[in-house]
Design a protein around this motif. Structure first.
Motif, short mmCIF file in Angstrom:
data_model
loop_
_atom_site.label_atom_id
_atom_site.label_comp_id
_atom_site.label_asym_id
_atom_site.label_seq_id
_atom_site.Cartn_x
_atom_site.Cartn_y
_atom_site.Cartn_z
N ASP A 1 -23.02 10.94 -37.86
CA ASP A 1 -23.61 9.70 -37.34
C ASP A 1 -24.61 9.13 -38.36
O ASP A 1 -25.76 8.84 -38.03
CB ASP A 1 -24.31 9.99 -36.00
N CYS A 2 -24.14 8.97 -39.59
CA CYS A 2 -24.99 8.44 -40.64
C CYS A 2 -24.22 7.36 -41.41
O CYS A 2 -23.02 7.16 -41.19
CB CYS A 2 -25.45 9.54 -41.59
N ASP A 3 -24.88 6.70 -42.33
CA ASP A 3 -24.24 5.67 -43.13
C ASP A 3 -23.41 6.34 -44.25
O ASP A 3 -23.85 7.33 -44.83
CB ASP A 3 -25.30 4.76 -43.76
N PRO A 4 -22.22 5.81 -44.55
CA PRO A 4 -21.40 6.40 -45.63
C PRO A 4 -22.12 6.47 -46.97
O PRO A 4 -21.83 7.35 -47.79
CB PRO A 4 -20.19 5.45 -45.70
N SER A 5 -23.05 5.55 -47.20
CA SER A 5 -23.79 5.56 -48.46
C SER A 5 -24.70 6.79 -48.60
O SER A 5 -25.19 7.08 -49.69
CB SER A 5 -24.62 4.29 -48.60
#
Length: 209
Positions: free
Chosen positions: A104-108
């Motif tokens: 549940d995080c940003d791909p970056s």
């Protein structure tokens, strides 16, 4: 709600909340309010971010992911990971996409390269050079547990050679000077480099991954 009900009564009935009819309506009102709150909670717990306990267990059963001894927070990670595995196509970008959904995080927040790109010689080996440490710490996921989850995201026959969990913090390259880059000390508590640490439970929980 009671006042609204009382206004709907005919004029030959006393429209006072303290009257007998008002007291009867008060009993019905409390039951309806309790039922409404329960239905709202059921609706809210249909979201994996809010579900707890048995409601979360049922979500896990739907994707074939047992809980084992996982806490609710870690079980959400396992469920998202299991559900996202169907998206795998073997590419690095897709692995990053799957792990970002899982954590549940940003791909970056995730960076993956082949071992050859990193100066190695093994063709079918990957290195995770950037890990969302905040996401791991938030749910209490250990490095070993994350490693097992990451291995499930890579294609068959591909080895996960290394997971680099180092932080970005570094001391100044100039003597007697404070590092002013984003990797130095924080100036206000919201910037600065990060330390390469992650929460590790005292007893490693063997997760059903």
């Amino acid at each position: 709600m009671i006042k609204d009900w009382l206004t709907r009564l005919t004029d030959n009935i006393k429209k006072n909340p303290d009257s007998n009819i008002g007291k009867l309506l008060s009993i019905a009102d409390s039951e309806i309010e309790h039922l409404k709150n329960t239905l709202l909670q059921v609706e809210e717990w249909r979201n994996i971010h809010n579900a707890q306990g048995t409601a979360l267990d049922l979500m896990g059963e739907n994707v074939g992911q047992p809980r084992g001894k996982a806490s609710d927070d870690i079980y959400r990670v396992l469920i998202r990971g299991k559900d996202a595995q169907g998206l795998a196509d073997g590419t690095i970008n897709k692995i990053i996409h799957i792990l970002s959904i899982t954590l549940d995080c940003d791909p970056s927040d995730i960076n993956i390269v082949s071992q050859k790109e990193n100066g190695g010689t093994e063709a079918a080996a990957l290195i995770i050079r950037k890990v969302p440490l905040d996401a791991l710490n938030k749910v209490g996921l250990s490095p070993i547990q994350f490693g097992k989850i990451a291995e499930k995201a890579v294609a068959g026959g591909v080895r996960l050679a290394l997971i680099d969990m180092q932080g970005t913090f570094r001391f100044s390259s100039q003597k007697n000077a404070i590092e002013t880059s984003p990797d130095g000390f924080s100036s206000n508590g919201t910037d600065g480099g990060t330390l390469g640490s992650v929460y590790t439970p005292g007893d490693e929980v063997d997760l059903p991954i």
